[in-house]
Design a protein around this motif. Structure first.
Motif, PDB file in Angstrom:
ATOM      1  N   UNK A   1     -24.627 -56.585   2.284  1.00  0.00           N
ATOM      2  CA  UNK A   1     -23.762 -57.760   2.105  1.00  0.00           C
ATOM      3  C   UNK A   1     -23.130 -58.093   3.466  1.00  0.00           C
ATOM      4  N   UNK A   2     -23.242 -59.346   3.849  1.00  0.00           N
ATOM      5  CA  UNK A   2     -22.671 -59.782   5.141  1.00  0.00           C
ATOM      6  C   UNK A   2     -21.687 -60.913   4.876  1.00  0.00           C
ATOM      7  N   UNK A   3     -20.492 -60.749   5.405  1.00  0.00           N
ATOM      8  CA  UNK A   3     -19.461 -61.778   5.264  1.00  0.00           C
ATOM      9  C   UNK A   3     -19.161 -62.335   6.651  1.00  0.00           C
ATOM     10  N   UNK A   4     -19.238 -63.668   6.747  1.00  0.00           N
ATOM     11  CA  UNK A   4     -18.952 -64.323   8.027  1.00  0.00           C
ATOM     12  C   UNK A   4     -17.815 -65.321   7.804  1.00  0.00           C
ATOM     13  N   UNK A   5     -16.901 -65.404   8.750  1.00  0.00           N
ATOM     14  CA  UNK A   5     -15.855 -66.440   8.671  1.00  0.00           C
ATOM     15  C   UNK A   5     -15.984 -67.349   9.878  1.00  0.00           C
ATOM     16  N   UNK A   6     -16.187 -68.653   9.620  1.00  0.00           N
ATOM     17  CA  UNK A   6     -16.254 -69.583  10.752  1.00  0.00           C
ATOM     18  C   UNK A   6     -14.901 -69.637  11.446  1.00  0.00           C
TER      19      UNK A   6
ATOM     20  N   UNK B   1     -16.728 -71.289  17.094  1.00  0.00           N
ATOM     21  CA  UNK B   1     -17.398 -71.015  18.378  1.00  0.00           C
ATOM     22  C   UNK B   1     -17.893 -69.581  18.446  1.00  0.00           C
ATOM     23  N   UNK B   2     -17.036 -68.653  17.998  1.00  0.00           N
ATOM     24  CA  UNK B   2     -17.385 -67.240  18.121  1.00  0.00           C
ATOM     25  C   UNK B   2     -17.838 -66.686  16.772  1.00  0.00           C
ATOM     26  N   UNK B   3     -18.241 -65.436  16.798  1.00  0.00           N
ATOM     27  CA  UNK B   3     -18.725 -64.826  15.556  1.00  0.00           C
ATOM     28  C   UNK B   3     -17.745 -63.759  15.069  1.00  0.00           C
ATOM     29  N   UNK B   4     -17.351 -63.885  13.816  1.00  0.00           N
ATOM     30  CA  UNK B   4     -16.548 -62.847  13.161  1.00  0.00           C
ATOM     31  C   UNK B   4     -17.289 -62.487  11.890  1.00  0.00           C
ATOM     32  N   UNK B   5     -17.818 -61.296  11.840  1.00  0.00           N
ATOM     33  CA  UNK B   5     -18.609 -60.908  10.666  1.00  0.00           C
ATOM     34  C   UNK B   5     -18.380 -59.456  10.281  1.00  0.00           C
TER      35      UNK B   5
ATOM     36  N   UNK C   1     -17.257 -54.231  11.127  1.00  0.00           N
ATOM     37  CA  UNK C   1     -16.757 -55.517  11.614  1.00  0.00           C
ATOM     38  C   UNK C   1     -17.217 -55.741  13.040  1.00  0.00           C
ATOM     39  N   UNK C   2     -17.726 -56.937  13.285  1.00  0.00           N
ATOM     40  CA  UNK C   2     -18.193 -57.269  14.632  1.00  0.00           C
ATOM     41  C   UNK C   2     -17.572 -58.592  15.063  1.00  0.00           C
TER      42      UNK C   2
END
Ligand code: BTN
Length: 250
Positions: free
Chosen positions: A31-36, A55-59, A132-133
């Motif tokens: 399961x991958x959760x990404x927040x714009x 712009x950046x990646x928070x996942x 978290x990345x």
């Protein structure tokens, strides 16, 4: 690995969201959760983590590494760091990309990505991990803060061009999947690669421990449980764990 990707417009923290989700229902691996837009992201030592919305990646990625002993949990850092390394190498052709122990990615001595892994253990096994990345993709500037030891940077700032956000995410997922499979069969190969990519390995560095002791030394590598092996003066080898020692400003 099969990823099940969910992209949110806004979340306070993808790690918190995924941790709560895993506590309320039984989740499959992948399961991958990404927040714009992430409004209250956090990193190591609960420090705020700021990513530029859109712009950046928070996942965050959910895994169940039940093949790992609890004492080997550092290998999760290792495989994620290498997946990020390969992703950066793909998009940034020439810069100097290094892994700063224990879980930051540096490009030309500046921090481009951070990793925060939150594990749950069941006796001697790793039950599950929320990985978290935060990866700086298209940020054009950062707030000035003189206390940074490793100033922040982004892929945009290093390459002077914008990157398609989704392409970076897809590449990162594919590298994570690939390296997770290698972790299952050949953890020592990954450990060696991680050691070879350690920032500062060939320099004499200044270190400061959490109890205020300062000394110079050379990084030798990592122990099987992820401790940093440092050769200090008089040929003495010392091992530090992540919150015990920091690199001093140089
Ligand atoms: C660090 O360098 O201290 C680690 C930073 C980790 C930030 C990421 S962004 C996505 C995920 N959600 C969070 O709240 N933190 C991690």
């Amino acid at each position: 690995m099969q990823f099940s990707l969910k992209i949110f417009e806004e979340l306070s923290s993808t790690n918190n969201y995924l941790k709560q989700l895993s506590e309320t229902r039984s989740l499959q691996e992948g399961v991958v959760i990404v927040a714009r837009k992430q409004t209250r992201g956090y990193g190591q030592k609960k420090a705020p983590w700021i990513s530029q919305p859109y712009k950046d990646l928070a996942m965050s990625l959910f895994l169940k590494p039940d093949f790992l002993n609890a004492s080997d949990f550092f290998l999760m850092n290792v495989f994620v760091s290498l997946a990020l390394f390969e992703t950066l190498k793909h998009f940034l052709p020439s810069p100097d990309i290094k892994i700063k122990w224990s879980n930051d990615l540096l490009v030309n001595d500046k921090k481009i990505a951070g990793i925060l892994i939150e594990n749950r253990f069941l006796t001697t096994k790793l039950l599950d991990s929320v990985i978290g990345i935060g990866l700086n993709i298209n940020s054009e500037s950062f707030p000035r803060n003189l206390s940074y030891k490793f100033p922040p940077t982004s892929m945009f700032l290093e390459a002077r061009k914008e990157f398609p956000w989704e392409e970076v995410l897809n590449r990162l997922l594919s590298e994570l999947g690939k390296h997770y499979e290698i972790l299952k069969t050949s953890p020592d190969v990954l450990r060696k690669q991680y050691e070879n990519l350690l920032w500062g390995k060939k320099q004499t560095l200044r270190f400061k421990t959490s109890y205020g002791e300062e000394f110079s030394g050379n990084i030798l590598g990592i122990t099987s449980s992820g401790g940093l092996r440092v050769l200090v003066k008089s040929n003495e080898e010392r091992v530090f764990y992540s919150k015990e020692v920091e690199f001093e400003t140089f």
